[in-house]
Design a protein around this motif. Structure first.
Motif, PDB file in Angstrom:
ATOM      1  N   ALA A 231     170.759   5.345 -40.118  1.00  0.00           N
ATOM      2  CA  ALA A 231     171.962   4.594 -39.757  1.00  0.00           C
ATOM      3  C   ALA A 231     172.909   4.471 -40.933  1.00  0.00           C
ATOM      4  O   ALA A 231     174.135   4.531 -40.773  1.00  0.00           O
ATOM      5  CB  ALA A 231     171.568   3.211 -39.241  1.00  0.00           C
ATOM      6  N   ILE A 232     172.352   4.293 -42.145  1.00  0.00           N
ATOM      7  CA  ILE A 232     173.206   4.205 -43.336  1.00  0.00           C
ATOM      8  C   ILE A 232     173.983   5.508 -43.492  1.00  0.00           C
ATOM      9  O   ILE A 232     175.205   5.506 -43.706  1.00  0.00           O
ATOM     10  CB  ILE A 232     172.350   3.932 -44.592  1.00  0.00           C
TER      11      ILE A 232
ATOM     12  N   ILE B 186     179.480   3.394 -31.266  1.00  0.00           N
ATOM     13  CA  ILE B 186     178.596   3.758 -32.378  1.00  0.00           C
ATOM     14  C   ILE B 186     177.909   2.525 -32.938  1.00  0.00           C
ATOM     15  O   ILE B 186     176.742   2.552 -33.313  1.00  0.00           O
ATOM     16  CB  ILE B 186     179.413   4.477 -33.471  1.00  0.00           C
ATOM     17  N   GLN B 187     178.672   1.420 -32.979  1.00  0.00           N
ATOM     18  CA  GLN B 187     178.108   0.177 -33.513  1.00  0.00           C
ATOM     19  C   GLN B 187     176.758  -0.151 -32.898  1.00  0.00           C
ATOM     20  O   GLN B 187     175.834  -0.551 -33.588  1.00  0.00           O
ATOM     21  CB  GLN B 187     179.060  -0.984 -33.210  1.00  0.00           C
ATOM     22  N   VAL B 188     176.668   0.034 -31.581  1.00  0.00           N
ATOM     23  CA  VAL B 188     175.439  -0.350 -30.885  1.00  0.00           C
ATOM     24  C   VAL B 188     174.238   0.356 -31.496  1.00  0.00           C
ATOM     25  O   VAL B 188     173.224  -0.266 -31.823  1.00  0.00           O
ATOM     26  CB  VAL B 188     175.558  -0.026 -29.391  1.00  0.00           C
ATOM     27  N   TRP B 189     174.382   1.667 -31.704  1.00  0.00           N
ATOM     28  CA  TRP B 189     173.227   2.417 -32.214  1.00  0.00           C
ATOM     29  C   TRP B 189     172.915   2.066 -33.653  1.00  0.00           C
ATOM     30  O   TRP B 189     171.756   1.920 -34.031  1.00  0.00           O
ATOM     31  CB  TRP B 189     173.477   3.922 -32.062  1.00  0.00           C
TER      32      TRP B 189
ATOM     33  N   CYS C 227     174.084  -6.558 -40.712  1.00  0.00           N
ATOM     34  CA  CYS C 227     174.314  -6.450 -39.274  1.00  0.00           C
ATOM     35  C   CYS C 227     175.568  -7.190 -38.836  1.00  0.00           C
ATOM     36  O   CYS C 227     176.409  -6.636 -38.128  1.00  0.00           O
ATOM     37  CB  CYS C 227     173.116  -6.998 -38.506  1.00  0.00           C
ATOM     38  N   LEU C 228     175.702  -8.449 -39.258  1.00  0.00           N
ATOM     39  CA  LEU C 228     176.840  -9.236 -38.778  1.00  0.00           C
ATOM     40  C   LEU C 228     178.180  -8.693 -39.268  1.00  0.00           C
ATOM     41  O   LEU C 228     179.076  -8.438 -38.452  1.00  0.00           O
ATOM     42  CB  LEU C 228     176.662 -10.707 -39.145  1.00  0.00           C
TER      43      LEU C 228
ATOM     44  N   PHE D 185     174.360  -8.318 -28.618  1.00  0.00           N
ATOM     45  CA  PHE D 185     172.914  -8.451 -28.535  1.00  0.00           C
ATOM     46  C   PHE D 185     172.429  -9.883 -28.743  1.00  0.00           C
ATOM     47  O   PHE D 185     171.216 -10.112 -28.757  1.00  0.00           O
ATOM     48  CB  PHE D 185     172.245  -7.527 -29.548  1.00  0.00           C
ATOM     49  N   VAL D 186     173.356 -10.820 -28.933  1.00  0.00           N
ATOM     50  CA  VAL D 186     172.934 -12.202 -29.185  1.00  0.00           C
ATOM     51  C   VAL D 186     171.916 -12.706 -28.152  1.00  0.00           C
ATOM     52  O   VAL D 186     170.885 -13.262 -28.521  1.00  0.00           O
ATOM     53  CB  VAL D 186     174.150 -13.148 -29.297  1.00  0.00           C
TER      54      VAL D 186
END
Lengths: 515, 625
Positions: free
Chosen positions: A180-181, A211-214, A267-268, A278-279
């Motif tokens: 992911a990085i 993309i954020q989700v993954w 993440c935040l 996803f909260v």
């Protein structure tokens, strides 16, 4: 030196470890003393960070940035803010105590142990101070090696299984995080033309929602394993039971915080839209963790396992607080990280003291200890009460702020509001269960008649043990009675983080991409 | 006033610290620290009370406490007539009980620890009363629970004592959880937790919100004040030393719930429904506990159920809006219940630890001061004029009646009758009739030392005269007028009941006297054998004797299922399922790698074949497109 304060704090232990490694074999006392003094000195230097920290500023302080591999956009970039300051202090504090606790407990390969511990300290500090994703990842992985050795070499009978389980679990998560990085690196580079691992730069970029989700999921898995959140927690009890006391103290006190720290630091701000999406799921896992961890603790026959599972419950509170995205929840979450480090660290120290004397950690082997070792029992009671969140001691401040944050979160939801109040409601139930398992455990260990003859001759706390427990106790009471010096450090950063997340979410909602 | 106010909790805190840290060396001299510490607190409380009497009030912050974002709280004190009355009662009764403990706990191996805990309790209770916002109230709400845990389990080597302490803490925590939720909801709804701001802004809450908050807070009160359904911890709390039972589980801590409801009356009134719930829970508990008290054979357990029952009276008082009446009963109850417990302690002391009523009897001639003072306490509890309990209980009954709460009034009237029966049952069984204890014990029966009988005398005096401030007049009682800046005077609405105030008064007296007579008829008019007392003969008697099986019910409903869930999670789920998957994945990888290994045969032929097959597949794929 002042310009490089963070580097000094971070690398002092590693440098000392190199020197200690060169000491002649067989000088155990010299090794113990020098390792402890180095750790104490590191704590001393890190206090300078606290003194010189400007609590009104929300940005990074004590920043150091040196070009490292400029062609890949990698730099040696350090800095701390209100989120990491207390965690750095917690790390230097607990490492010194952990070294003190292993004075008698570690008898073989003393030098190697001290070297591992000091390298571990540098690794942990590096994780908290890195502002470059590449650098961060190096520390994140490097820290695993000494911990693996500490469990695998100085651990209990089943240490190999536990050490391998620990490292495989963690690696699984961190490999995905690495992917992911890299994905983030290329995504950002592709869109903006700047290829960089620099966190402050990346944090300004709004990743496309799809993309954020993954990316979020990959990061979140790594952190969830580290925290550990239900159902990724089963490495923890094994690792704790097998690890030596010093290992357990740092494992629970610091390593677990890397998960919650990761959520907050990466993440935040990097994936705010996905985080908010996803909260509900995160809350679900956190709540299950709070209740499940408490239930499982309740019936553990082994003291260390009980404390280990209680961590699952306590860290569930922290995660809950962070994701409410309210000042109360985040400040409470950070304070609760510190509190958990202190209280659970102290619990492991106390269990270690019992283990050194009796070579067992089974609750059934004890009973009536107050008659034999009243000082130990009194401290054990205070620490247990702090862990169950008794007002006036540290645990309460964090738990209460987190619950207030959860309430505030629920009250801000528009339509489904009544249902949302289930979250603070269920979390509060965790406070009842924590009282049940801790007081029940305490009763079976310290109250009642002495049932085992081996317990009759137990020695009460030695001077060294007082020396390592009193400082923890001081902080337990201090944070409980007057938390301002601690919470005050985190407020500005917490509020800035919330503003950052909200503005990025708004930007993402307004357009597909943007800068 | 600021300094005086903060010094009141300071002295007991100092006493706690000294005895806790240096108890090893202080040992049997611990009372030289603890008792004067409380004496100072009491004198300061009186000074504060006088200032309040002259019309002063005080609000002040000690230091800022938990803060984050918009959430700000400080350690705040508020002194007004209500807290001043409570302060004097807590420190006064507390002082007498400290004094009594010097004799009662003499020679105990944990003497210093005992006084450290006792001081800590008074500190917590003083802070609870002084608290100027809901968070500080909550903190010390839990702190008195902690002290209760420590003191009930004081004789920790006894399994039953340790169990009882734990039960008290956990049951209290169930209530506290509700209280905590209420406090948080209050903050979310109003943005403040300070009493003044909350009560002045209460109108901004919708009645539904106010109801939810008030009921959550009341759940906490049910826990602390041992009301249904959270009353189960209090009878077990009798495992602690008797002075502790007197101080915590009768006179002060358990009244915290009543105090809280009275203090937050604006909030409860905004809801309306919540006040009715308070009154009905109180009324039902009052009767429920009184019936259990009829059948118990342990002298302290009778008193424990009596406490639960009397707290129910107080809740009816505040629940029907007669706040001052509820608080007045709280104060008089503190006097006569402390007296009864200390008297019981004196009896237990004389009998070498015996608490069973079946093994008492005929103590009166050997223990005259204890007997006389116990009789005064019993008269106070039974509501016989002119003792304090008569005025306070009757005011609650009258308030219920005048507000047309006839059912509640009926419950309480029956309760009053039962109260007189059970307490005079204790009097007759313990002090009169023939002795039923063994010979050796009978020989050693002796009156307690002066340090124990003096507090008995002082409390008896208070029980006898305190009713004066509760004599009703056209402007309410003197007590209610003093509290009127905080608690609104009950309006004399002139309800629809047919009975006048005097008729009610006379009815109360008749009921109480009838109760005493019945007790005499059953327990003193003819000689009783030990076996005949308290042995259930009918199913109804068995039901009451076994406390309606509530403990057993909770065991089936909560305790055992919880342990079963915990056991299931720990073994089947955690080790079997979650870890099973983890280890299964591990085995799968190893197994898969093992089977893959067989492909690596090392024969060039096999590799060539695989290459060929692969090539065919790729070509086939592209051809088929």
């Amino acid at each position: 030196m002042m310009q490089h304060l963070l580097s000094v704090v971070t690398f002092l232990p590693a440098l000392a470890a190199v020197v200690i490694a060169l000491l002649p074999q067989g000088r155990a006392a010299l090794v113990r003393w020098s390792a402890f003094l180095v750790a104490a000195a590191t704590f001393g230097v890190s206090l300078l960070l606290y003194v010189r920290f400007d609590a009104r500023r929300a940005d990074y302080q004590f920043v150091e940035q040196v070009r490292w591999m400029p062609s890949y956009g990698i730099s040696y970039h350090l800095g701390i803010d209100g989120i990491s300051l207390l965690l750095v202090l917690l790390t230097t504090f607990l490492t010194a105590l952990a070294l003190l606790s292993s004075w008698r407990a570690v008898e073989v390969r003393v030098k190697e142990f001290a070297v591992s511990m000091l390298f571990l300290e540098t690794g942990m500090l590096g994780v908290f101070v890195s502002l470059d994703l590449f650098l961060f990842y190096i520390f994140w992985e490097a820290m695993l090696i000494p911990m693996y050795l500490i469990i695998g070499v100085w651990g209990g009978p089943d240490r190999i299984y536990a050490a391998v389980k620990f490292i495989l679990y963690t690696l699984t998560g961190s490999v995905l995080m690495l992917v992911a990085i890299l994905a983030l690196y290329f995504q950002h580079g592709g869109v903006t033309g700047t290829y960089t691992f620099d966190l402050p730069i990346l944090a300004r970029y709004v990743v496309p929602a799809g993309i954020q989700v993954w990316l979020f999921l990959a990061f979140a898995l790594a952190f969830a394993i580290k925290v550990p959140m239900f159902p990724f927690h089963t490495w923890l009890p094994d690792a704790h039971v097998e690890a030596p006391t010093a290992g357990s103290v740092l494992l629970a006190g610091v390593l677990l915080k890397m998960g919650t720290y990761g959520f907050l630091r990466f993440c935040l701000p990097l994936f705010p839209t996905a985080s908010l999406t996803f909260v509900p799921w995160i809350f679900l896992l956190a709540l299950v963790g709070i209740l499940y961890g408490a239930w499982v603790s309740m019936v553990q026959p082994d003291l260390k396992k009980l404390v280990a599972y209680s961590s699952v419950s306590h860290l569930g509170f922290v995660v809950l607080g962070l994701f409410t995205l309210t000042p109360q929840g985040i400040v409470g979450g950070i304070i609760q990280m510190v509190n958990h480090g202190l209280s659970t660290g102290a619990l492991f120290l106390l269990v270690g003291i019992l283990y050194e004397r009796r070579h067992t950690r089974l609750i059934a082997e004890f009973g009536g200890l107050w008659q034999v070792i009243p000082a130990f029992s009194a401290l054990f009671l205070i620490v247990s009460l702090s862990s169950l969140g008794l007002p006036g001691l540290n645990g309460f401040v964090g738990e209460f702020l987190i619950l207030v944050g959860t309430f505030a979160w629920a009250s801000r939801l528009p339509a489904a509001a009544p249902l949302a109040y289930v979250v603070p409601g269920l979390a509060t139930l965790g406070m009842i269960f924590s009282a049940v398992y801790l007081l029940w455990m305490y009763q079976r260990v310290c109250f009642g008649e002495i049932t085992t003859n081996a317990n009759r001759g137990l020695a009460d706390l030695t001077r060294r043990e007082w020396a390592m427990l009193l400082p923890v106790l001081l902080f337990i009471v201090w944070i409980g009675v007057y938390p301002r010096p601690f919470t005050g450090m985190t407020e500005a950063t917490a509020e800035a983080l919330i503003a950052q997340v909200q503005s990025k979410v708004a930007v993402a909602a307004a357009g597909p991409t943007g800068r | 006033m600021s300094k005086t106010v903060w010094l009141i909790p300071f002295f007991p805190l100092l006493g706690t610290l000294l005895n806790a840290l240096f108890g090893r060396w202080i040992g049997r001299h611990a009372h030289w620290i603890a008792v004067p510490a409380l004496g100072c607190s009491f004198l300061l409380s009186c000074a504060v009370f006088l200032k309040v009497w002259r019309g002063e009030t005080f609000t002040g912050d000690l230091f800022p406490w938990i803060q984050a974002g918009a959430f700000t709280t400080a350690v705040t004190a508020l002194v007004d007539p209500l807290s001043a009355v409570m302060l004097v009662a807590v420190t006064g009764v507390g002082f007498l009980i400290h004094l009594y403990s010097v004799g009662y706990m003499h020679g105990d191996s944990g003497y210093a620890r005992y006084f450290a805990y006792l001081n800590l309790f008074v500190f917590s209770m003083v802070m609870l009363v002084l608290a100027g916002n809901f968070l500080v109230l909550y903190v010390f709400w839990e702190a008195v629970g902690l002290c209760s845990y420590l003191l009930i389990g004081f004789w920790y080597t006894r399994r039953s004592a340790a169990d009882a302490g734990k039960k008290a803490f956990i049951v209290n925590r169930v209530g506290d959880t509700g209280f905590a939720l209420g406090v948080m909801y209050l903050w979310v709804a109003l943005g403040t937790l300070d009493y003044g701001a909350v009560f002045s802004r209460v109108g901004a809450l919708s009645p539904a919100t106010a109801t939810v908050i008030a009921l959550l807070l009341f759940l906490g009160a049910c826990g602390k004040s041992a009301q249904l359904p959270l009353h189960v911890w209090l009878p077990d709390a009798m495992e602690g030393p008797t002075p502790v039972s007197a101080l915590i589980h009768a006179a002060t801590m358990v009244t915290a719930g009543v105090y809280m409801v009275a203090r937050s009356h604006a909030l409860f009134e905004r809801s309306g429904v919540a006040l009715d719930v308070v009154a009905w829970v109180g009324g039902i508990t009052a009767l429920f506990a009184a019936t259990i008290g009829l059948a118990q054979t342990d002298i302290k357990r009778v008193l424990a159920y009596s406490t639960i029952s009397q707290l129910g009276y107080m809740f009816v008082g505040v629940g029907v809006g007669a706040y001052a009446a509820g608080i007045f009963h709280l104060i008089t109850h503190a006097f006569f219940k402390a007296l009864l417990f200390l008297g019981a302690g004196s009896v237990i002391h004389a009998l070498g630890g015996e608490q069973d009523l079946r093994k008492m009897g005929g103590l009166a001639p050997r223990m005259i001061p204890t007997t006389v003072t116990f009789l005064v306490g019993a008269a106070g509890l039974a509501g016989l004029p002119p003792f304090a309990g008569f005025f306070s209980k009757d005011e609650i009954l009258a308030s219920a009646y005048h507000r047309d709460q006839f059912w509640l009034w009926g419950l309480l009237l029956v309760g009053a009758f039962l109260t007189a029966v059970y307490i005079f049952r204790v009097v007759f069984l313990a002090f009169f009739g023939g002795p039923r204890m063994s010979k050796q014990i009978a020989q050693h029966v002796h009156e307690s030392p002066l340090v124990m009988t003096f507090p008995l005398g002082a409390l008896a005096l208070l029980t006898a005269v305190a009713g004066v401030v509760g004599i009703p007049s056209a402007q309410g009682t003197a007590f209610a007028r003093f509290l009127s800046p905080v608690l609104p005077l009950a309006e004399e609405t002139g309800g629809h009941g047919a009975l006048s105030a005097y008729a009610l008064l006379i009815l109360s007296v008749i009921v109480a006297v009838a109760g005493v007579l019945l007790a005499w008829l059953l327990y003193s008019s003819r000689p009783l054998s030990a076996e005949a007392i308290g042995r259930p003969r009918t199913w109804l008697h068995a039901l009451v004797f076994n406390k309606y099986y509530v403990d057993e019910l909770y065991g089936v409903l909560f305790v055992r299922p919880l342990l079963r869930i915990a056991g299931f999670c720990a073994s089947a789920f955690d080790l079997g399922f979650v870890d099973g998957i983890v280890n299964g994945v591990g085995r799968l990888v190893v197994g898969w790698a093992g089977s893959m290994r067989r492909l690596q045969t090392g024969y060039v032929m096999n590799y060539a074949l695989a290459t060929l097959l692969g090539a065919v597949a790729i070509v086939g794929f592209f051809l088929s497109r």
